[in-house]
Design a protein around this motif. Structure first.
Motif, PDB file in Angstrom:
ATOM      1  N   UNK A  50      22.166   2.729 -68.535  1.00 14.68           N
ATOM      2  CA  UNK A  50      23.529   3.104 -68.136  1.00 14.68           C
ATOM      3  C   UNK A  50      23.749   4.611 -68.231  1.00 14.68           C
ATOM      4  N   UNK A  51      23.032   5.293 -69.111  1.00 13.20           N
ATOM      5  CA  UNK A  51      23.188   6.746 -69.217  1.00 13.20           C
ATOM      6  C   UNK A  51      22.040   7.470 -68.495  1.00 13.20           C
ATOM      7  N   UNK A  52      21.357   6.743 -67.626  1.00 11.65           N
ATOM      8  CA  UNK A  52      20.358   7.373 -66.771  1.00 11.65           C
ATOM      9  C   UNK A  52      18.990   7.564 -67.393  1.00 11.65           C
ATOM     10  N   UNK A  53      18.768   6.944 -68.574  1.00  9.68           N
ATOM     11  CA  UNK A  53      17.456   7.077 -69.229  1.00  9.68           C
ATOM     12  C   UNK A  53      16.596   5.865 -68.887  1.00  9.68           C
ATOM     13  N   UNK A  54      15.269   6.013 -68.945  1.00  9.43           N
ATOM     14  CA  UNK A  54      14.430   4.835 -68.719  1.00  9.43           C
ATOM     15  C   UNK A  54      14.609   3.852 -69.881  1.00  9.43           C
ATOM     16  N   UNK A  55      14.545   2.544 -69.599  1.00 10.89           N
ATOM     17  CA  UNK A  55      14.800   1.557 -70.651  1.00 10.89           C
ATOM     18  C   UNK A  55      13.829   1.682 -71.830  1.00 10.89           C
ATOM     19  N   UNK A  56      12.607   2.249 -71.609  1.00  5.71           N
ATOM     20  CA  UNK A  56      11.640   2.398 -72.709  1.00  5.71           C
ATOM     21  C   UNK A  56      12.220   3.195 -73.873  1.00  5.71           C
ATOM     22  N   UNK A  57      13.110   4.142 -73.542  1.00  3.37           N
ATOM     23  CA  UNK A  57      13.729   4.957 -74.605  1.00  3.37           C
ATOM     24  C   UNK A  57      14.431   4.062 -75.622  1.00  3.37           C
ATOM     25  N   UNK A  58      14.993   2.953 -75.110  1.00  2.00           N
ATOM     26  CA  UNK A  58      15.789   2.075 -75.966  1.00  2.00           C
ATOM     27  C   UNK A  58      14.960   0.998 -76.649  1.00  2.00           C
ATOM     28  N   UNK A  59      13.658   0.921 -76.310  1.00  3.09           N
ATOM     29  CA  UNK A  59      12.850  -0.200 -76.807  1.00  3.09           C
ATOM     30  C   UNK A  59      12.868  -0.334 -78.344  1.00  3.09           C
ATOM     31  N   UNK A  60      12.665   0.766 -79.097  1.00  4.06           N
ATOM     32  CA  UNK A  60      12.725   0.613 -80.555  1.00  4.06           C
ATOM     33  C   UNK A  60      14.125   0.164 -81.027  1.00  4.06           C
ATOM     34  N   UNK A  61      15.156   0.593 -80.312  1.00  5.55           N
ATOM     35  CA  UNK A  61      16.518   0.166 -80.642  1.00  5.55           C
ATOM     36  C   UNK A  61      16.704  -1.320 -80.370  1.00  5.55           C
ATOM     37  N   UNK A  62      16.138  -1.787 -79.242  1.00  4.92           N
ATOM     38  CA  UNK A  62      16.244  -3.205 -78.879  1.00  4.92           C
ATOM     39  C   UNK A  62      15.532  -4.072 -79.928  1.00  4.92           C
ATOM     40  N   UNK A  63      14.363  -3.619 -80.370  1.00  2.00           N
ATOM     41  CA  UNK A  63      13.617  -4.345 -81.406  1.00  2.00           C
ATOM     42  C   UNK A  63      14.411  -4.327 -82.717  1.00  2.00           C
ATOM     43  N   UNK A  64      14.975  -3.169 -83.044  1.00  2.00           N
ATOM     44  CA  UNK A  64      15.689  -3.027 -84.319  1.00  2.00           C
ATOM     45  C   UNK A  64      16.926  -3.926 -84.376  1.00  2.00           C
ATOM     46  N   UNK A  65      17.732  -3.973 -83.290  1.00  2.00           N
ATOM     47  CA  UNK A  65      18.933  -4.823 -83.338  1.00  2.00           C
ATOM     48  C   UNK A  65      18.551  -6.304 -83.400  1.00  2.00           C
TER      49      UNK A  65
ATOM     50  N   UNK B  39      13.816 -10.225 -72.803  1.00  2.00           N
ATOM     51  CA  UNK B  39      13.006 -10.954 -73.775  1.00  2.00           C
ATOM     52  C   UNK B  39      11.522 -10.647 -73.572  1.00  2.00           C
ATOM     53  N   UNK B  40      11.100 -10.681 -72.312  1.00  2.00           N
ATOM     54  CA  UNK B  40       9.691 -10.394 -71.990  1.00  2.00           C
ATOM     55  C   UNK B  40       9.356  -8.935 -72.333  1.00  2.00           C
ATOM     56  N   UNK B  41      10.307  -8.026 -72.052  1.00  2.00           N
ATOM     57  CA  UNK B  41      10.070  -6.604 -72.310  1.00  2.00           C
ATOM     58  C   UNK B  41       9.887  -6.306 -73.790  1.00  2.00           C
ATOM     59  N   UNK B  42      10.728  -6.909 -74.627  1.00  2.00           N
ATOM     60  CA  UNK B  42      10.693  -6.498 -76.039  1.00  2.00           C
ATOM     61  C   UNK B  42       9.697  -7.281 -76.874  1.00  2.00           C
ATOM     62  N   UNK B  43       9.285  -8.470 -76.418  1.00  2.00           N
ATOM     63  CA  UNK B  43       8.467  -9.317 -77.293  1.00  2.00           C
ATOM     64  C   UNK B  43       7.191  -8.640 -77.810  1.00  2.00           C
ATOM     65  N   UNK B  44       6.411  -7.948 -76.937  1.00  2.89           N
ATOM     66  CA  UNK B  44       5.208  -7.303 -77.507  1.00  2.89           C
ATOM     67  C   UNK B  44       5.538  -6.304 -78.617  1.00  2.89           C
ATOM     68  N   UNK B  45       6.593  -5.509 -78.440  1.00  5.47           N
ATOM     69  CA  UNK B  45       6.962  -4.516 -79.463  1.00  5.47           C
ATOM     70  C   UNK B  45       7.493  -5.207 -80.719  1.00  5.47           C
ATOM     71  N   UNK B  46       8.250  -6.289 -80.517  1.00  7.99           N
ATOM     72  CA  UNK B  46       8.779  -7.042 -81.664  1.00  7.99           C
ATOM     73  C   UNK B  46       7.629  -7.674 -82.448  1.00  7.99           C
ATOM     74  N   UNK B  47       6.668  -8.220 -81.730  1.00 11.44           N
ATOM     75  CA  UNK B  47       5.506  -8.831 -82.406  1.00 11.44           C
ATOM     76  C   UNK B  47       4.682  -7.780 -83.138  1.00 11.44           C
ATOM     77  N   UNK B  48       4.511  -6.619 -82.519  1.00 13.18           N
ATOM     78  CA  UNK B  48       3.753  -5.538 -83.182  1.00 13.18           C
ATOM     79  C   UNK B  48       4.463  -5.109 -84.465  1.00 13.18           C
ATOM     80  N   UNK B  49       5.788  -5.064 -84.426  1.00 14.71           N
ATOM     81  CA  UNK B  49       6.554  -4.686 -85.632  1.00 14.71           C
ATOM     82  C   UNK B  49       6.373  -5.748 -86.715  1.00 14.71           C
TER      83      UNK B  49
END
Lengths: 337, 337
Positions: B67-82, B12-22
């Protein structure tokens, strides 16, 4: 070169099989209601061919690919996608406005209820993106991005439209901005998406987008003039229809923002709530015309049409497709005024 | 390894700034209403930090990249989108269901009217796609495609839910299919989208998607059991809440589809329309339990949780992230039953 009506009819025939195939992927209710909305079936499900609108947006999308030298098939998913977004917004708009009829048929919400109209619209919006992205083309992502951004602008225009109804003063700039969102944004995306899918250079895409944007605002200016002074026999709407609902249309916003007694009288009338009679409507139409609202709107429409045409002439395009785009733009804007 | 609640709070803390920016990119009204819905502001616009839900979907999305060895930042736009798609569906659902409260606050439609709720939801759906496609990542197109298809399945589930209310008989398969659409589809996309954005192989993506799908159906099975037999002190809902509304939940559909007098008695009761008293609700809950509805739902939830876990164990994944996914799934499914 085909005439604009022939081109529209050709585009409708070209995209319908792909549009139907896309709609077939929806759940059974959304599919049924979308097929009804597109005029392919009756409410009961029997095949029919009701009026499904002019299909201006798919025609622009197909021409947009041809204009950059690509075969129109490249633009087909784009043409289907813009038509889906346009019709998603119509299904939701009809519900929000409480409109019971569209093209002489009952609207989706009127037949199946508000929840169905919300879900069917939602499904059409999601489907538009899916149709583009399913192509697997490397240009699908920029095309889908354009469409998502356009949808945001379209909704912004609808939000402005809604908020103007609750405000006593709206500037001409706000009113133009609303038209640019509600009408310009999707026409702009339609005129550009074929070129995007064909991988055309950015300057060409931008010129096509500007063309669609300006044609959209010009269309809205003329549409608003017709909503006040149009001949019911030509427009199919009742005389003075936009005045009857005290709509904050472009000529009204221009007239209101002039100094002088006509503007003041108009402002006062807009705060009244009684059902106006024919004589009152004629008087108010004369007020708006006296304050320059009609002349300004027509001159502004002409200015924007010229800007649109300059944009198309400023980049290298297939000459035949450019001529057809110009003819289509004039056909959309120039109606009996 | 962090515990599931710690992981949820961290996500929640990780995605909130990106979600708010969107959300800041939306028109002023949709922005205000979305910010209110997400618990960041009061209805009047003052900053607040109201309950914005558990953020299970963003947590799954971030873990899916790890889980696939990528940094979580890669998934940030996906996390915001879902999270945007989930909340688009909540805003529209609250309107369709006429729910006046969500998380002890008034709902968007209740505060600003149906049209606002329709437009704000539409804007959030379009924005979800835009957030993904704006990344310019080569994997954005497959991620956006997954999200568009998922939205179609989510809507299909909502359409089924709506249609079940008007039907006297629904099979268990139809009811499971509805849960797979309404709950499973977006949890599935959430668990897969980080891996898609990270460019993981298809078999890995499929395993993560299957995990989310099965966890989603298991969650719905348990949620439906709690809706009938849950302790109000734990669930926060009134006792027998789903029975009071005669909801066609999963345990009810199982009980109805058994042979015997209990099933017949339940079917008859479902056709009645009077407001049931506590004694009647206890009697009906016992009927459903007697016909095996409760035991079946809990066994089916356990079976699907095991399937979900098998899917995760069947592919090569980062061990720490896999353990966190397993813990998160159990946290979502296993509540006080």
């Amino acid at each position: 070169m085909s005439t604009a009506p022939a081109r529209l009819s050709h585009s409708r025939v070209t995209i319908t099989p792909a549009l139907r195939a896309a709609v077939d992927r929806l759940d059974h209710r959304s599919r049924h209601q979308a097929a009804y909305h597109f005029g392919w079936i009756t409410a009961g499900g029997a095949p029919t061919s009701a009026d499904a609108g002019k299909a201006v947006r798919p025609a622009l999308a197909l021409l947009s690919a041809e204009a950059v030298g690509a075969p129109p098939e490249v633009a087909l998913p784009g043409a289907v996608a813009v038509e889906l977004v346009h019709n998603f917004s119509l299904v939701h708009d009809d519900l929000m406005d409480g409109d019971e009829q569209r093209r002489h048929r009952r609207t989706v919400w009127k037949l199946w209820g508000p929840s169905s109209a919300i879900l069917t619209g939602d499904a059409m919006l999601a489907l538009a993106q899916e149709v583009l992205l399913d192509t697997g083309l490397p240009t699908a992502a920029p095309a889908a991005r354009l469409l998502a951004r356009t949808t945001r602008h379209l909704i912004r225009g609808q939000v402005q439209d809604l908020s103007f109804e609750q405000r006593s003063h709206v500037t001409v700039e706000e009113c133009i901005d609303m038209a640019a969102g509600k009408t310009g944004a999707l026409l702009s995306a339609s005129a550009a998406i074929g070129a995007v899918l064909a991988g055309a250079p950015e300057t060409t895409v931008d010129a096509l987008a500007l063309y669609g944007d300006q044609i959209g605002v010009a269309f809205q200016l003329v549409d608003d003039v017709l909503g006040i002074w149009g001949d019911p026999a030509v427009t199919g709407k009742s005389v003075h229809s936009d005045l009857r609902s005290r709509k904050m249309s472009l000529p009204v916003s221009h007239a209101l923002n002039q100094d002088g007694p006509l503007s003041d009288e108009l402002a006062t009338w807009l705060t009244t709530t009684d059902e106006p009679d024919e004589e009152e409507l004629r008087r108010v139409a004369a007020l708006i015309e006296g304050a320059g609202g009609r002349d300004w709107a027509l001159a502004e429409a002409a200015r924007r049409t010229a800007l649109a045409e300059d944009a198309l002439r400023g980049v290298e395009l297939d000459a035949g497709a450019r001529d057809e785009l110009l003819a289509l733009g004039r056909f959309v804007v120039d109606r009996e005024v």
